[in-house]
Write a protein that holds these residues in place. Structure first.
Motif, short mmCIF file in Angstrom:
data_model
loop_
_atom_site.label_atom_id
_atom_site.label_comp_id
_atom_site.label_asym_id
_atom_site.label_seq_id
_atom_site.Cartn_x
_atom_site.Cartn_y
_atom_site.Cartn_z
N ASP A 18 48.17 44.57 34.06
CA ASP A 18 48.59 43.44 33.24
C ASP A 18 47.39 42.56 32.93
OD1 ASP A 18 48.31 42.70 35.86
OD2 ASP A 18 50.00 41.32 35.87
N THR A 20 44.57 40.48 30.75
CA THR A 20 44.49 39.61 29.58
C THR A 20 43.47 40.19 28.62
OG1 THR A 20 42.72 38.25 30.49
CG2 THR A 20 44.99 37.61 31.06
N GLU A 21 43.38 39.60 27.45
CA GLU A 21 42.36 40.03 26.48
C GLU A 21 40.96 39.82 27.05
OE1 GLU A 21 42.80 38.64 22.46
OE2 GLU A 21 44.98 38.80 22.58
N ASP A 22 40.77 38.74 27.79
CA ASP A 22 39.46 38.47 28.41
C ASP A 22 39.11 39.54 29.45
OD1 ASP A 22 39.06 36.20 26.89
OD2 ASP A 22 39.72 34.82 28.47
N ASP A 23 40.11 39.94 30.26
CA ASP A 23 39.89 41.00 31.25
C ASP A 23 39.46 42.28 30.57
OD1 ASP A 23 40.83 39.20 33.17
OD2 ASP A 23 42.85 40.09 33.22
N THR A 24 40.18 42.64 29.52
CA THR A 24 39.88 43.87 28.78
C THR A 24 38.50 43.81 28.15
OG1 THR A 24 42.23 44.17 28.32
CG2 THR A 24 40.69 45.42 26.96
N GLU A 75 49.83 32.69 37.71
CA GLU A 75 49.08 33.81 38.27
C GLU A 75 49.31 33.86 39.77
OE1 GLU A 75 44.99 33.29 37.35
OE2 GLU A 75 45.19 34.10 35.35
#
Length: 87
Positions: A18, A20-24, A75
């Motif tokens: 799951d 986030t765009e930042d993680d990806t 979170e």
């Protein structure tokens, strides 16, 4: 030394991913660095370099690790990197 099949050991499509765009964005930047420079395991300085290339900058004073802030936005404590939290 044997040749590895992949530079990364994670999947963007893992059921529990799951992200986030930042993680990806960060994971893809690490993978691109690994592939470009043939570095299976980047050093911490290289990871800091990658983060800076993505635009990350220190904008606040440091918080001692012994006193982590509670997780924000629903979170979980583990997701925020808080060890031993009772929240």
């Amino acid at each position: 030394m044997p040749h590895w099949l992949s530079y990364t050991s994670y999947s963007l499509y893992f059921d529990a991913a799951d992200m986030t765009e930042d993680d990806t964005e960060f994971l893809l930047a690490i993978a691109a660095f690994q592939k470009r420079f043939g570095r299976r395991y980047p050093t911490w300085l290289e990871i800091l370099y990658i983060a800076r290339c993505l635009g990350y900058r220190k904008v606040a004073d440091a918080v001692p690790i012994e006193q982590p802030l509670p997780a924000k936005g629903g979170e979980s404590a583990g997701r925020a990197g808080v060890v031993g939290s009772t929240t």
